[in-house]
Design a protein around this motif. Structure first.
Motif, mmCIF file in Angstrom:
data_model
loop_
_atom_site.group_PDB
_atom_site.id
_atom_site.type_symbol
_atom_site.label_atom_id
_atom_site.label_comp_id
_atom_site.label_asym_id
_atom_site.label_seq_id
_atom_site.Cartn_x
_atom_site.Cartn_y
_atom_site.Cartn_z
ATOM 1 N N PRO A 61 0.796 -1.226 0.000
ATOM 2 C CA PRO A 61 0.000 0.000 0.000
ATOM 3 C C PRO A 61 0.836 1.287 0.000
ATOM 4 C CG PRO A 61 -0.142 -1.131 2.138
ATOM 5 C CD PRO A 61 0.679 -1.999 1.250
ATOM 6 N N ALA A 62 1.920 1.347 0.789
ATOM 7 C CA ALA A 62 2.657 2.608 0.888
ATOM 8 C C ALA A 62 3.457 2.848 -0.382
ATOM 9 C CB ALA A 62 3.587 2.576 2.094
ATOM 10 N N PRO A 63 3.219 3.960 -1.074
ATOM 11 C CA PRO A 63 3.968 4.212 -2.314
ATOM 12 C C PRO A 63 5.476 4.265 -2.052
ATOM 13 C CG PRO A 63 2.112 5.727 -2.120
ATOM 14 C CD PRO A 63 2.222 5.010 -0.812
ATOM 15 N N LEU A 64 6.217 3.521 -2.854
ATOM 16 C CA LEU A 64 7.681 3.563 -2.759
ATOM 17 C C LEU A 64 8.164 4.856 -3.412
ATOM 18 C CD1 LEU A 64 8.796 -0.043 -3.791
ATOM 19 C CD2 LEU A 64 8.042 0.793 -1.553
ATOM 20 N N VAL A 65 9.150 5.484 -2.807
ATOM 21 C CA VAL A 65 9.733 6.667 -3.433
ATOM 22 C C VAL A 65 11.247 6.505 -3.509
ATOM 23 C CG1 VAL A 65 7.936 8.390 -3.030
ATOM 24 C CG2 VAL A 65 9.531 7.822 -1.196
ATOM 25 N N VAL A 66 11.811 7.048 -4.584
ATOM 26 C CA VAL A 66 13.253 6.951 -4.823
ATOM 27 C C VAL A 66 13.791 8.361 -5.015
ATOM 28 C CG1 VAL A 66 15.058 5.989 -6.301
ATOM 29 C CG2 VAL A 66 12.968 4.690 -5.900
ATOM 30 N N TYR A 67 14.969 8.616 -4.460
ATOM 31 C CA TYR A 67 15.560 9.946 -4.430
ATOM 32 C C TYR A 67 16.803 9.976 -5.316
ATOM 33 C CZ TYR A 67 12.443 10.025 -0.485
ATOM 34 O OH TYR A 67 11.316 9.930 0.293
ATOM 35 N N VAL A 68 16.836 10.916 -6.224
ATOM 36 C CA VAL A 68 17.988 11.087 -7.117
ATOM 37 C C VAL A 68 18.255 12.584 -7.226
ATOM 38 C CG1 VAL A 68 17.286 9.062 -8.456
ATOM 39 C CG2 VAL A 68 16.635 11.329 -9.247
ATOM 40 N N SER A 69 19.444 12.941 -7.630
ATOM 41 C CA SER A 69 19.696 14.364 -7.842
ATOM 42 C C SER A 69 19.256 14.763 -9.246
ATOM 43 C CB SER A 69 21.172 14.707 -7.638
ATOM 44 O OG SER A 69 21.860 14.721 -8.871
ATOM 45 N N ASP A 70 19.131 16.048 -9.464
ATOM 46 C CA ASP A 70 18.726 16.493 -10.808
ATOM 47 C C ASP A 70 19.857 16.314 -11.825
ATOM 48 O OD1 ASP A 70 20.454 18.654 -10.354
ATOM 49 O OD2 ASP A 70 18.830 20.025 -9.818
ATOM 50 N N GLN A 71 20.986 15.782 -11.371
ATOM 51 C CA GLN A 71 22.095 15.502 -12.280
ATOM 52 C C GLN A 71 22.293 14.003 -12.500
ATOM 53 O OE1 GLN A 71 23.983 17.987 -13.913
ATOM 54 N NE2 GLN A 71 22.205 19.091 -13.156
ATOM 55 N N ALA A 72 21.431 13.176 -11.944
ATOM 56 C CA ALA A 72 21.583 11.724 -12.106
ATOM 57 C C ALA A 72 21.424 11.340 -13.574
ATOM 58 C CB ALA A 72 20.557 10.986 -11.253
ATOM 59 N N HIS A 73 22.025 10.241 -13.943
ATOM 60 C CA HIS A 73 21.984 9.786 -15.335
ATOM 61 C C HIS A 73 20.590 9.292 -15.701
ATOM 62 C CE1 HIS A 73 22.961 7.098 -18.789
ATOM 63 N NE2 HIS A 73 23.779 8.089 -19.056
ATOM 64 N N SER A 74 20.245 9.432 -16.965
ATOM 65 C CA SER A 74 18.920 9.021 -17.436
ATOM 66 C C SER A 74 18.650 7.539 -17.178
ATOM 67 C CB SER A 74 18.792 9.312 -18.932
ATOM 68 O OG SER A 74 19.815 8.653 -19.647
ATOM 69 N N SER A 75 19.710 6.732 -17.120
ATOM 70 C CA SER A 75 19.502 5.300 -16.870
ATOM 71 C C SER A 75 18.937 5.053 -15.474
ATOM 72 C CB SER A 75 20.803 4.528 -17.040
ATOM 73 O OG SER A 75 21.766 4.991 -16.116
ATOM 74 N N VAL A 76 19.122 5.998 -14.568
ATOM 75 C CA VAL A 76 18.556 5.839 -13.217
ATOM 76 C C VAL A 76 17.042 6.017 -13.275
ATOM 77 C CG1 VAL A 76 18.580 6.690 -10.852
ATOM 78 C CG2 VAL A 76 20.719 6.612 -12.171
#
Lengths: 473, 473
Positions: free
Chosen positions: B169-184
């Motif tokens: 039920p709890a939405p998973l969230v992932v944290y990346v910087s605005d400079q992370a690679h598109s593959s992330v």
């Protein structure tokens, strides 16, 4: 290393490979190194100073080669053929020499366009209609994951764009036969679909999926509010090379809006022979197909051909458009980085191109027919020999056998006996074959199709099999 | 092709590669073939009959090579270095020649054990603590997907075993910087996590993730009932090779139970130089790391090193145990088929082994320090030249530049000017460099580190850059 040093060493390696291929038959097939034996011969830390390549080559021969199982040996009958023909060795050498990284069209236009052309050549050779477009992937495991991800996204109306899979209330379900490859279960799990959402459908006496059972499960799921996401059909299952019937599966997939993926990883190459194509009648109606030129065909790892009928949907799921990857040509060209999971791409089309040209359709057809005939020959020998059984239809190049000697009563005894004779052949080094469990019973698979395997090698194996069971341990 | 034919042709190809590498500097770097030009020179259908390899080689030179962008050219400054050193070419040739399929320990014990050893050698060379274990993956895109899948499964307490991601039920969230690679972003989407569940965290003036903003988002998400699943840190971002601070990220990841993955695909290789290791201080506390020996180091595609601190968890997510893959040795050995997505595995450790031995730590260190010094040299030239700017800290081998000539007023004009001079250098063929957008502004990246690139080549590029902007089109 200077180019001139490379030249001298390169000749030496070419000689080593030529000698190796010429004499591989004299080697034992399966390595008999003990666990840890190779590691124990290697230093635990990297060298501080450069070493001579001759020292490396000496260690290669002394440490590495005894730890190698020879997949290009004429008496390799294990798992599946994984050929690396000499023309593909040369093609791949050119790819290494160029060192081109073919992620985008612009980063090497020939990398992209040669791949488009050879994927289309292979499509024609397999008798696939021209509505399919292909791209090279690393393995069928990877391609099947791509298929399951696309199926998931289509079923959830592109949930990745908002909310993800968690936002979809109706449980997605995927249908596979009880003979599907383990990579299919793995791909479904990695796609975020639970094990209890996988419907493992029973197979019939030929190990093909039972369409009546599949239909019943689909109806039941829809009644229960589940959402059929995908059906995975196999053309040439791992255990017995069984064939699921595509025509009725296609009808069911269409009716229930499910993605139809075809795993023809090993046996798909048989379709070069027109007489085999009845086995995948209905193929024009599927969504995606995986076939491995790095298996029976002979490109060497890694070269999986993944064909889809809707490349626009594939690239919609797989593409990213960061500013650092955009090029002026993007609107006019194919960018294969958007056709699968990896961004970086070796120039893999070269080895397939070299192989297809050096052998020609007729050469490849001849080799495949040789292997199909050798399988029929072995099947006939086994069927006619008292105590031996062929336990599944021989549709392609694999013969599944079992020896049931007089005097053994229980299933467990018979299973142990069959594992035992196969193990003894493998340990002896004369040949290499592998076993599996079908319907709860241990069987031994003779997978024919290593490039150097001629009828005489199959006959040698058959002699070994009979001699081995005759001298029980 | 007989072994003797292979011998003669192999010599010819070795010569071709030696000549190519010796003279590559005389070629234009970026191919100037038009879209479709290569395809137009190839027959639309496969050959029916076998062709001579000499004919194939002639077409290779006539059709393929003009369509290749030369990644091993001394004036290749685009994207990132993707070196294929000559020792790795030889190592990979041995892998093709053997044609071993290293999916399981038993299918070639040396394939597994050499990989264990060279992954550990590389770990030591990078200064990573010995709690990490490594396996070779195809690309960092693939390895990052593996990391996100493991993160998802850990966060959902192995939801794949029942119910899948939909049951959480709890939405998973992932944290990346605005400079992370598109593959992330791609890996997160493929893991079934929606785009709106990705928290793109702002970066500071050095393009490193802002820890205060990350902390605030984590707190906000937990208050809102969301579940922090993973934090992805980058050591050497694609645009400017910025570095996220691992120490505070590790603390946050621990506090919130999030997986901490480090993308050091390009810059990780710099850690061979001890003076660079401060850039990933805290690395001992992360869950997974990806570093690409096929980029700056020089193994050629595909050779990504994926290190994890808990291999048992990795194999729990990735393993399948069908009867046809089980071997008697399974309890005593590593089966790398369970360390990633693909089942089939080429003997990739060989090329890395050859490279590490032929160059030694000291040789590789020398090359990396040369490239770091060349980047500092260029940075100093640019910074001292009127009208030119270095727009990001030069931490590794990439120099991000911008030319702001007198007379151009608007951002759009300046952006177009910078794209234009880079395009003109590329089209001219003298060098190849690529641009990107950072903070909404077009910049040009000079990525130094092709194996043959010496200071003189960087100086030639700098001359070209100044000359090109001086003759505005």
């Amino acid at each position: 290393m200077t180019p001139d040093q490379f030249r001298a060493l390169g000749y030496k390696l070419i000689d080593w490979i030529a000698d190796y291929r010429e004499t591989v038959e004299e080697r034992r097939v399966m390595s008999n190194e003990a666990p840890g034996a190779v590691r124990a011969k290697l230093p635990p830390s990297p060298p501080e100073e450069p070493e001579s390549f001759d020292a490396i080559l000496a260690d290669f021969e002394r440490i590495v080669v005894p730890g190698v199982t020879h997949w290009n040996h004429p008496r390799f009958f294990a798992y599946f053929p994984s050929n690396t023909t000499l023309s593909a060795v040369l093609g791949d050498l050119l790819a290494s020499g160029l060192g081109a990284q073919c992620m985008s069209w612009q980063t090497s236009p020939a990398g992209t366009e040669l791949e488009e052309v050879v994927m289309d050549w292979l499509r024609q050779m397999l008798g696939l209609p021209d509505l399919f477009r292909g791209a090279i992937q690393d393995t069928s495991s990877g391609a099947t994951l791509v298929a399951m991800l696309c199926a998931r996204e289509r079923s959830t109306k592109d949930a990745r764009l908002a909310g993800g899979l968690q936002s979809c209330p109706a449980p997605l379900v995927v249908y596979v036969s009880d003979q599907a490859h383990s990579s299919v279960d793995k791909a479904i799990a990695l796609a975020g679909i639970g094990r209890d959402q996988v419907r493992t459908i029973e197979t019939d006496e030929r190990y093909a999926i039972r369409v009546d059972r599949l239909r019943a499960r689909l109806e039941e799921d829809v009644r229960a509010g589940n959402k059929p996401c995908a059906i995975v059909a196999t053309i040439g299952t791992t255990a017995t090379t069984a064939v699921d019937p595509l025509e009725p599966l296609r009808e069911l997939a269409q009716r229930y809006g499910a993605w139809l993926h075809v795993d023809a990883a090993m046996a798909g190459i048989a379709m070069i022979a027109p007489e085999c194509r009845a086995h995948w009648s209905g193929i024009e109606g599927v969504d995606s197909i995986t076939v491995d030129p790095h298996k029976w065909l002979g490109t060497g790892m890694h070269c999986t051909a993944y064909y889809v009928r809707d490349p626009a949907y594939l690239t919609r799921v797989m593409s990213t458009q960061p500013s650092y990857l955009r090029t002026a040509a993007d609107d006019k060209v194919t960018n294969f980085r958007d056709w699968g999971i990896p961004l970086g791409r070796r120039f893999r089309a070269l080895k397939l191109w070299c192989l297809l040209r050096e052998q020609g359709t007729s050469g490849l057809l001849g080799r495949i027919r040789r292997d199909l005939a050798n399988a029929q020959w072995l099947s006939a020998q086994v069927a006619n020999e008292p105590g031996w059984e062929v336990v599944a239809p021989v549709l392609f190049q694999t013969v599944c056998v079992r020896h049931v000697p007089e005097g053994l009563r229980t299933d467990a005894e018979i299973d142990a006996h069959n594992q035992s004779w196969a193990d003894r052949i493998n340990e002896d080094g004369r040949a290499y074959l592998t076993s599996t469990v079908v319907n709860g019973r241990r069987i031994v698979r003779v997978s024919i199709g290593a490039e150097p395997t001629e009828l005489e090698h199959v006959a040698q194996l058959w002699d070994s099999m009979r001699a081995t069971v005759a001298r029980r341990p």
